[in-house]
Enzyme design. Structure first.
Site, mmCIF file in Angstrom:
data_model
loop_
_atom_site.group_PDB
_atom_site.id
_atom_site.type_symbol
_atom_site.label_atom_id
_atom_site.label_comp_id
_atom_site.label_asym_id
_atom_site.label_seq_id
_atom_site.Cartn_x
_atom_site.Cartn_y
_atom_site.Cartn_z
ATOM 1 N N CYS A 199 16.879 -23.557 10.681
ATOM 2 C CA CYS A 199 17.006 -22.050 10.788
ATOM 3 C C CYS A 199 18.481 -21.587 11.188
ATOM 4 O O CYS A 199 19.499 -22.103 10.620
ATOM 5 C CB CYS A 199 15.909 -21.482 12.137
ATOM 6 S SG CYS A 199 16.485 -22.176 13.771
ATOM 7 N N VAL A 200 18.817 -20.566 11.860
ATOM 8 C CA VAL A 200 20.277 -20.247 12.215
ATOM 9 C C VAL A 200 20.947 -21.358 12.936
ATOM 10 O O VAL A 200 22.244 -21.620 12.763
ATOM 11 C CB VAL A 200 20.333 -18.899 12.893
ATOM 12 C CG1 VAL A 200 21.930 -18.655 13.137
ATOM 13 C CG2 VAL A 200 19.698 -17.890 11.919
#
Length: 641
Positions: A199-200
């Site tokens: 993810c981020v």
């Protein structure tokens, strides 16, 4: 340190310390120092003058770099990566220069609150090795673009530069290739990794065996800022702007293939949850989306119960004040609709969960409660008289039985519907989907539901209830313990409705029933467990949901508490079962009887015909035991999370 500069609030809302964020990545400051905001609207503005350095495909976060080089991450909500961009709209592009106060992202706040773990938004400095966060505000309210939430200042440090030979060696290697290999080795090697994504800020692994992770080795890697396991996924925190490069290096340098977040989530559940956990999670996934309808109906049914049952005197309110009878009847219709057509709601959610069309799931649920079908209670009476309606299906006599209020038939039927639909979609040409897929899938599933699925699942419920009644006759103590422990699981499947006929038969033949008092205690136990969650939880959304669900359970309707909170976290559900089992065994030994079927909650003593003191002690048990067990575990769990 060089001069500090201001970081402004990117959202309007309530400020909270990072330690209070219910996600260890942020609360333990593994990504960096900062603050969090619980937003009151859906607009994110730039907290600095700088450059956009990160906009993930899922749109749930934005990374910025200030003019001095400080990297700021705004992570909108928690576990919002799973929404895959739904509910978000981005107004800038990576590489854009922005000014403080400029709109970056807008989002649907209500959608986030409903579908994500939390709407609380951390604002952190991710390159803490180069910049220090100071002067974190003590204000309680943030005004976007105006409130200074903290200051950042560059650290002074002296580091020797790399030699020309070291620089040449680094240029010849793909970026982060060594670090990626070290991370893979630390989590147990390639053979221990089923699938992986990112993810981020984090690498997300579905591991074959999490016990093979070398936590010490992993924590000693300079690139790794922390790691933890959650919901079947092992997550390694790297940081924004770096995690995607490490992930790409990991894919390039090892045999690990790229995967989606949904694939990792599914694989993590498969490897790290047992069959019971997966089953309960599936039920929670199905019932949580229909929670608003269930909560509303539960609260209104509680109001209706108070109006139509003798609570404050020997007469009910509508008997004392006939003018309110019409209002009570309207409330009952409004409230009971969700439960009358519960198979339609479940069909929608279950078909969606199993990969089918939600619309076909609704139609399937409505088929099972069609007005032409005879409800189970009436059907049993007609069957005893030899007048039960049937269809002749190529010589087979198929019962025209309705499944109002039943859960298990529509769950199994929706699973079959989804599997048939998915199978057909893969094999039927796109131009023929509308003409073939839906009609064939619905017709096949409907026939199977009437011929096999409905009768079999209904029979399974009947077998279970007959077995429990036999135990009550043979061993009362064991009967009270088992029925108290199993009643809540029976509610999950809808099988508890079959005991209504048993209660009515007992009242008609003996003047009282020994089963219903345990039902009342089970409702109270579920309410006590969910009230403990309300007091222990930090998330305001969870507190509100637990509070309304607890009131509903105490008024005799447990579905909102069970499906919305207790099954979601599992341990409150188990605590309620323990309390009900103990109390059920106790009141059965004391021969507690009810003269009628009343409100299965706090007003239940009004229906008890004898051994009132024993029943009140039973109520005390189901109030105290589930509450204490749940509260102790919840405090520890929410603190760790």
């Amino acid at each position: 340190m060089s001069g500090a500069h201001n970081i402004y609030a990117p959202l309007n809302g309530k400020l909270t310390k990072l330690e209070n964020v219910p996600d260890p990545t942020f609360s333990q400051k593994l990504m960096g120092e900062g603050i969090a905001i619980d937003p009151v609207d859906g607009k994110v503005v730039s907290p600095i003058n700088g450059e956009i350095v990160l906009i993930p495909d899922t749109k749930h976060a934005v990374g910025l770099k200030s003019e001095s080089g400080a990297e700021i991450l705004i992570h909108i909500g928690l576990e919002t990566v799973a929404l895959n961009g739904e509910g978000f709209e981005v107004h800038v592009n990576q590489g854009d220069k922005v000014k403080a106060g400029q709109t970056l992202i807008t989002f649907d706040l209500e959608f986030i609150k409903k579908n994500a773990a939390s709407s609380i938004t951390p604002i952190i400095v991710t390159n803490g090795s180069d910049f220090e966060v100071t002067s974190i505000t003590d204000d309680k309210k943030a005004v976007a673009g105006e409130t200074i939430v903290y200051k950042v200042a560059e650290k002074k440090k002296d580091q020797p530069s790399a030699s020309p030979r070291q620089e040449a060696n680094q240029k010849n290697k793909p970026q982060y290739s060594d670090e990626a290999k070290e991370i893979v080795a630390a989590v147990g090697g390639e053979e221990n990794i089923d699938v992986a994504t990112h993810c981020v800020t984090r690498l997300r692994f579905a591991l074959m065996d999490e016990d093979k992770v070398d936590h010490e080795k992993l924590d000693n890697l300079g690139l790794v800022k922390g790691s933890f396991s959650s919901n079947g996924q092992f997550q390694v925190i790297i940081g924004q702007g770096t995690v995607d490069k490490v992930y790409q290096a990991m894919v390039n340098e090892t045999g690990i293939s790229e995967a989606t977040k949904d694939e990792v989530k599914a694989a993590g559940a498969k490897h790290n949850q047992n069959a019971l956990q997966r089953g309960i999670k599936t039920l929670a996934d199905i019932f949580i989306p229909i929670l608003p309808a269930i909560v509303t109906a539960g609260l209104l049914l509680g109001i209706n119960n108070i109006l139509v049952n003798p609570v404050f005197s020997d007469e009910s309110i509508i008997e004392m004040y006939p003018s309110v009878a019409g209002i009570a009847d309207m409330i009952n219709i409004i409230a009971s609709t969700a439960f009358t057509f519960l198979p339609a709601l479940i069909g929608w959610s279950a078909a969606k969960r199993f990969g089918g069309s939600p619309l076909l799931g609704i139609v399937l649920g409505l088929i099972l409660v069609h007005p032409a079908l005879t409800p189970a209670g009436e059907f049993a009476q007609l069957q005893a008289q030899g007048e039960a309606p049937t269809w002749n299906f190529f010589g087979l006599q198929i019962d025209q039985l309705g499944y109002q209020g039943q859960v298990l038939p529509v769950l199994v039927a929706a699973w079959v519907l989804a599997k048939i639909e998915v199978w057909l979609r893969k094999r039927v040409h796109d131009s023929l989907h509308l003409l073939v897929v839906a009609p064939v899938a619905l017709l096949a599933t409907g026939l199977l539901a009437f011929i096999i699925i409905g009768p079999v699942t209904f029979t399974v419920g009947t077998w279970i209830t007959d077995g429990i009644v036999w135990i009550f006759d043979a061993v009362p103590l064991l009967g009270g313990l088992i029925y108290g422990a199993l009643y809540a699981p029976l509610v999950i499947t809808g099988m508890h409705h079959t005991f209504l006929a048993v209660d009515l038969q007992l009242i008609g033949s003996t003047g009282s029933t020994f089963l219903w008092p345990i039902v009342a205690l089970s409702n109270i136990a579920q309410g006590s467990a969910v009230f403990a969650i309300m007091l222990a939880a930090r998330d305001e959304k969870l507190k509100g949901l637990a509070g309304t669900s607890g009131i509903s359970a105490y008024l005799g309707v447990t579905e909102p508490a069970m499906f919305g909170v207790n099954l979601r976290y599992r341990f409150p559900f188990y605590a309620a079962i323990v309390g009900t089992g103990i109390a059920g065994a106790f009141i059965t030994l004391q021969n507690v009887q009810a003269s009628s079927i009343g409100i299965g909650g706090i007003p239940a003593p009004l229906s008890i015909s004898n051994s009132m003191m024993a029943f009140l002690i039973g109520m005390l048990i189901v109030i105290v035991v589930p509450f204490i067990i749940t509260f102790i575990i919840a405090k520890r769990k929410f603190r760790n999370d």
